[in-house]
Design a protein around this motif. Structure first.
Motif, PDB file in Angstrom:
ATOM      1  N   GLU A 185       0.824  -1.220   0.000  1.00 29.36           N
ATOM      2  CA  GLU A 185       0.000   0.000   0.000  1.00 29.36           C
ATOM      3  C   GLU A 185       0.856   1.267   0.000  1.00 29.36           C
ATOM      4  O   GLU A 185       0.433   2.316  -0.499  1.00 29.36           O
ATOM      5  N   LEU A 231       1.367   2.691  -3.495  1.00 27.84           N
ATOM      6  CA  LEU A 231       0.216   3.441  -4.005  1.00 27.84           C
ATOM      7  C   LEU A 231       0.134   4.812  -3.334  1.00 27.84           C
ATOM      8  O   LEU A 231      -0.087   5.838  -3.994  1.00 27.84           O
ATOM      9  N   LEU A 232       0.336   4.835  -2.022  1.00 33.35           N
ATOM     10  CA  LEU A 232       0.229   6.110  -1.299  1.00 33.35           C
ATOM     11  C   LEU A 232       1.333   7.064  -1.729  1.00 33.35           C
ATOM     12  O   LEU A 232       1.118   8.275  -1.810  1.00 33.35           O
ATOM     13  N   ARG A 260       0.231   8.644  -5.035  1.00 36.07           N
ATOM     14  CA  ARG A 260      -0.792   9.673  -4.815  1.00 36.07           C
ATOM     15  C   ARG A 260      -0.161  10.946  -4.259  1.00 36.07           C
ATOM     16  O   ARG A 260      -0.486  12.052  -4.696  1.00 36.07           O
ATOM     17  N   ARG A 274     -14.817   9.177  -7.387  1.00 39.39           N
ATOM     18  CA  ARG A 274     -15.330   7.807  -7.322  1.00 39.39           C
ATOM     19  C   ARG A 274     -16.819   7.801  -7.646  1.00 39.39           C
ATOM     20  O   ARG A 274     -17.659   7.997  -6.776  1.00 39.39           O
ATOM     21  N   ARG A 283     -13.189  12.463  -3.059  1.00 45.26           N
ATOM     22  CA  ARG A 283     -12.449  12.192  -1.829  1.00 45.26           C
ATOM     23  C   ARG A 283     -11.115  12.931  -1.865  1.00 45.26           C
ATOM     24  O   ARG A 283     -10.366  12.785  -2.835  1.00 45.26           O
ATOM     25  N   TYR A 329      -4.315  10.125   6.657  1.00 47.34           N
ATOM     26  CA  TYR A 329      -3.426   9.212   5.928  1.00 47.34           C
ATOM     27  C   TYR A 329      -1.970   9.690   5.960  1.00 47.34           C
ATOM     28  O   TYR A 329      -1.053   8.890   5.814  1.00 47.34           O
ATOM     29  N   ASP A 367     -12.719   7.181   1.988  1.00 49.17           N
ATOM     30  CA  ASP A 367     -12.374   5.766   1.837  1.00 49.17           C
ATOM     31  C   ASP A 367     -13.557   4.904   2.243  1.00 49.17           C
ATOM     32  O   ASP A 367     -13.963   3.989   1.513  1.00 49.17           O
TER      33      ASP A 367
END
Ligand code: IPM
Ligand code: MG
Length: 368
Positions: A90, A93-94, A97, A107, A135, A142, A249
């Protein structure tokens, strides 16, 4: 002019399987619509860890910054549960971003007519549903500091920090208002201003931006818990929902199930415009890596295919071709094609991942 560039990061679990179907769609556009992309492929998540000992290699990060758009499959799997937090899939991916500064995560939750019976909610509650959750994706709990697990006295304490600056709230609010103007012209902002100072600031800034720049758009506010309840009770009251990273999320998973399956939901993560005018962008299905069904040809590729449709619309100014692809998916579903996730218990008549991809490509050809 050179072709637009795409970096494909299939990732882990079902990521590579669903991405293989998107490749068929990309190839179809090259062969039939004079829309050829320069496609490169690389590793992310557990796959990158296995190869390089990091969930995102610096070279991959650099490539992601250069291309016109990134398409990502999914990251993670039980095999990587034992890894240190800093190298978990993960984190790759973070990092994408954060470093691409993709602050606005779109979304959409759209209920296809053919699937209205499949939702766990009553048909009249979900039929025709078309909402968009925006979002915030690069800040909040996060990423807030301090964070970590610390010793305190004779026990440990786990800390994460919810932190938002005014400008972070303002930019995601603007993107929600801009979208609303192209849709139903309504925004509902969700936070927990009743218990969180960051929620109070969120509400204030959204209200200020609204009054100063978007007074023509209808704005309402809801506490995020009440918003979750309203999403299940009567989701069609919403048009655009704007919310923070963590609430977004949760709310987007809930919204996804309204449509029948998490296997149906695409997303676009957008940042500031690049020199060529296109926004920094990453497109990915909302579903995860689904390790339990990986490698079995059972996964639903539609969320990933629809993510490419969002790329056509938001990165490449090809709204009509995005409509074509979405209509092809709708047609295939109307004709009865179902992967196992769309059949519930009695999945006997399910088609495979690749049969679903082939059906979508056939419907594209039929649309010419
Ligand atoms: C999502 C996912 C991610 C998130 C995970 C995989 C880090 O759940 O995109 O919704 O929490 O943002
Ligand atoms: Mg999630």
């Amino acid at each position: 002019m050179s072709n637009p560039s795409l970096l494909i990061l299939p990732g882990d679990g079902i990521g590579p399987e669903v991405m293989a179907e998107v490749r068929k769609v990309i190839d179809w556009y090259g062969a039939n619509r004079d829309l050829t992309f320069d496609v490169s492929e690389d590793l992310v998540g557990g796959a990158a860890y296995d190869a390089h000992g990091t969930p995102l290699h610096d070279d991959t990060m650099a490539k992601a910054q250069e291309v016109d758009a990134v398409l990502l499959g999914a990251v993670g799997g039980p095999k990587y549960d034992v890894l240190d937090f800093s190298v978990k899939p993960e984190r790759g991916l973070l990092r994408l971003r954060k470093e691409m500064d993709l602050f606005s995560n779109l979304r959409p939750a759209q209920c296809f007519d053919a699937l209205a019976d499949f939702s766990s909610l009553k048909k009249d509650v979900v039929a025709g549903l078309d909402i968009m959750i925006v979002r915030e994706l690069t800040s909040g709990i996060y990423f807030g500091e301090p964070r970590g697990i610390f010793e305190e006295g004779n026990e440990r304490v786990g800390i994460n920090t919810q932190r938002y600056t005014e400008s972070e709230i303002a930019r995601v609010a603007r993107s929600a208002f801009e979208l609303a103007r192209k849709r139903g012209n309504k925004v509902c902002s969700m936070e927990k201003a009743n218990v969180m100072e960051s929620g109070i600031l969120w509400r204030d800034v959204v209200t200020e931006i609204h009054q100063a720049e978007y007074a023509d758009v209808e704005l309402s506010h809801m506490y995020a818990d009440a918003g979750a309840m309203q999403l299940c009770r009567w989701p069609k009251q919403f048009d655009v929902i704007v919310t923070d990273n963590l609430f977004g999320d949760l709310l987007s998973d809930a919204a996804a199930m309204l449509t029948g399956s998490l296997g149906m939901l695409p997303s676009a993560s957008l940042g500031a415009p690049m020199a060529n005018g296109r926004p920094k962008a990453l497109y990915e299905p909302v579903h995860g890596s689904a390790p339990d069904i990986a490698g079995q040809g059972k996964a639903n590729p539609i969320a990933c295919v629809l993510s490419f449709a969002m790329a056509l619309r938001y990165s490449f100014d090809q709204g009509a071709e995005a409509d074509r692809l979405e209509a092809a998916v709708e047609k295939v579903l109307a004709d009865g094609a179902r992967t196992a996730d769309l059949l519930g218990e009695e999945g006997a008549s399910a088609i495979s991942t690749s049969q679903m991809g082939d059906a979508i490509v056939a419907a594209l050809t039929a649309s010419l």
